[in-house]
Design a protein around this motif. Structure first.
Motif, PDB file in Angstrom:
ATOM      1  N   GLY A  12       0.818  -1.215   0.000  1.00 45.13           N
ATOM      2  CA  GLY A  12       0.000   0.000   0.000  1.00 45.13           C
ATOM      3  C   GLY A  12       0.844   1.254   0.000  1.00 45.13           C
ATOM      4  O   GLY A  12       0.486   2.251  -0.642  1.00 45.13           O
ATOM      5  N   LEU A  13       1.983   1.202   0.691  1.00 45.42           N
ATOM      6  CA  LEU A  13       2.886   2.348   0.714  1.00 45.42           C
ATOM      7  C   LEU A  13       3.405   2.661  -0.688  1.00 45.42           C
ATOM      8  O   LEU A  13       3.592   3.829  -1.039  1.00 45.42           O
ATOM      9  CB  LEU A  13       4.061   2.080   1.660  1.00 45.42           C
ATOM     10  CG  LEU A  13       5.114   3.178   1.774  1.00 45.42           C
ATOM     11  CD1 LEU A  13       4.498   4.460   2.328  1.00 45.42           C
ATOM     12  CD2 LEU A  13       6.288   2.713   2.652  1.00 45.42           C
ATOM     13  N   GLY A  14       3.617   1.624  -1.492  1.00 43.68           N
ATOM     14  CA  GLY A  14       4.071   1.845  -2.862  1.00 43.68           C
ATOM     15  C   GLY A  14       3.078   2.684  -3.650  1.00 43.68           C
ATOM     16  O   GLY A  14       3.467   3.595  -4.389  1.00 43.68           O
ATOM     17  N   ARG A 164      -8.555   6.139  -0.793  1.00 51.15           N
ATOM     18  CA  ARG A 164      -9.306   4.909  -0.499  1.00 51.15           C
ATOM     19  C   ARG A 164     -10.803   5.106  -0.708  1.00 51.15           C
ATOM     20  O   ARG A 164     -11.555   4.126  -0.824  1.00 51.15           O
ATOM     21  CB  ARG A 164      -9.027   4.434   0.932  1.00 51.15           C
ATOM     22  CG  ARG A 164      -9.642   5.277   2.019  1.00 51.15           C
ATOM     23  CD  ARG A 164      -9.262   4.749   3.392  1.00 51.15           C
ATOM     24  NE  ARG A 164      -9.884   5.514   4.461  1.00 51.15           N
ATOM     25  CZ  ARG A 164     -11.084   5.263   4.969  1.00 51.15           C
ATOM     26  NH1 ARG A 164     -11.781   4.250   4.494  1.00 51.15           N
ATOM     27  NH2 ARG A 164     -11.587   5.998   5.929  1.00 51.15           N
ATOM     28  N   ILE A 165     -11.263   6.380  -0.780  1.00 48.00           N
ATOM     29  CA  ILE A 165     -12.681   6.661  -1.003  1.00 48.00           C
ATOM     30  C   ILE A 165     -13.151   6.050  -2.319  1.00 48.00           C
ATOM     31  O   ILE A 165     -14.299   5.614  -2.451  1.00 48.00           O
ATOM     32  CB  ILE A 165     -12.933   8.189  -0.999  1.00 48.00           C
ATOM     33  CG1 ILE A 165     -12.645   8.768   0.391  1.00 48.00           C
ATOM     34  CG2 ILE A 165     -14.351   8.522  -1.432  1.00 48.00           C
ATOM     35  CD1 ILE A 165     -13.552   8.241   1.478  1.00 48.00           C
ATOM     36  N   THR A 174      -4.951  -0.530   2.921  1.00 49.52           N
ATOM     37  CA  THR A 174      -4.415  -1.844   3.294  1.00 49.52           C
ATOM     38  C   THR A 174      -4.558  -2.086   4.793  1.00 49.52           C
ATOM     39  O   THR A 174      -4.869  -3.195   5.218  1.00 49.52           O
ATOM     40  CB  THR A 174      -2.936  -1.961   2.895  1.00 49.52           C
ATOM     41  OG1 THR A 174      -2.181  -0.896   3.500  1.00 49.52           O
ATOM     42  CG2 THR A 174      -2.766  -1.871   1.392  1.00 49.52           C
ATOM     43  N   GLY A 175      -4.326  -1.027   5.589  1.00 51.02           N
ATOM     44  CA  GLY A 175      -4.497  -1.182   7.035  1.00 51.02           C
ATOM     45  C   GLY A 175      -5.943  -1.447   7.400  1.00 51.02           C
ATOM     46  O   GLY A 175      -6.245  -2.289   8.267  1.00 51.02           O
ATOM     47  N   THR A 191      -0.130   1.863  10.397  1.00 50.47           N
ATOM     48  CA  THR A 191       0.181   2.671   9.218  1.00 50.47           C
ATOM     49  C   THR A 191       0.795   4.017   9.602  1.00 50.47           C
ATOM     50  O   THR A 191       1.540   4.612   8.811  1.00 50.47           O
ATOM     51  CB  THR A 191      -1.077   2.934   8.365  1.00 50.47           C
ATOM     52  OG1 THR A 191      -2.035   3.671   9.144  1.00 50.47           O
ATOM     53  CG2 THR A 191      -1.708   1.630   7.896  1.00 50.47           C
ATOM     54  N   GLY A 192       0.478   4.496  10.807  1.00 48.46           N
ATOM     55  CA  GLY A 192       1.033   5.767  11.263  1.00 48.46           C
ATOM     56  C   GLY A 192       2.550   5.759  11.294  1.00 48.46           C
ATOM     57  O   GLY A 192       3.187   6.804  11.102  1.00 48.46           O
TER      58      GLY A 192
END
Length: 217
Positions: A12-14, A164-165, A174-175, A191-192
């Protein structure tokens, strides 16, 4: 479990990093063009650019994102490819336009803060308008706008979570997916850590740039 969650969040970070850099790639030059448009003496262009900035700054980014993605399909002229590619493209377009308008205000403030006498001195020396801008105005403008610009760019990192909306598979999505699939809450808060690391790297980078531009003081 921690390693599996980390691997998923890195995926998800990608996507988050991709949204971030693509937005900057388009928003930074577009914001400068809009800034020039708001300062031009040609009234129709100035009115159009000011109206665009007013609308974008006056409505939520989330609403703009939903509008860009869904409205073309509602009116029967869907312009986005199907699947994740179309969702990512809509996200980048919405984010780029939104941040370009905010950047344009910062650009305009930076340009107008450079003393008029310096530009007049360039004219006396026989410099063209483009030479005056690039050799006199630009570097001083960058020094002045760096703090507010860095603040907006760091805000962009966190705003990517709005993607994500429209079901873009970014870091927060992803989280959140672990809550639906496994009933686990902690991956969402985990995720923070990734956001903090990302923002920390940017903060170090902008502090470095500010030190490099100290000679304009």
């Amino acid at each position: 479990m921690l390693w599996n969650v980390t691997q998923t969040l890195l995926t998800g970070l990608g996507s988050t990093v991709q949204i971030f850099f693509l937005t900057l790639l388009f928003a930074l030059p577009l914001g400068l063009l809009i800034a020039f448009g708001t300062m031009t003496k040609f009234t129709p262009v100035r009115w159009l650019c000011n109206t665009l900035v007013w609308i974008v700054r006056g409505t939520p980014l989330m609403l703009q994102l939903i509008g860009f993605f869904y409205i073309p399909g509602i009116i029967g002229h869907n312009i986005w490819p199907s699947g994740d590619t179309g969702r990512m493209m809509a996200t980048v377009v919405a984010f780029s336009l939104n941040y370009a308008c905010y950047f344009s205000v910062i650009y305009r403030g930076g340009i107008q803060s450079v003393p008029v006498g310096q530009r007049e001195a360039g004219q006396v020396l026989g410099m063209t308008k483009s030479q005056i801008f690039f050799k006199i105005t630009l570097m001083q403008m960058i020094k002045r706008i760096l703090p507010p610009m860095s603040n907006e760019i760091i805000t962009l990192v966190k705003d990517t979570s709005l993607a994500r909306i429209i079901a873009v598979y970014e870091l927060t999505f992803t989280g959140y997916s672990f809550m639906k699939s496994s009933g686990l809450v902690w991956p969402l808060f985990y995720t923070g850590v990734f956001y903090l690391l990302f923002v920390g790297i940017l903060t170090i980078f902008f502090n470095f740039l500010e030190r490099k531009l100290d000679y304009f003081r």
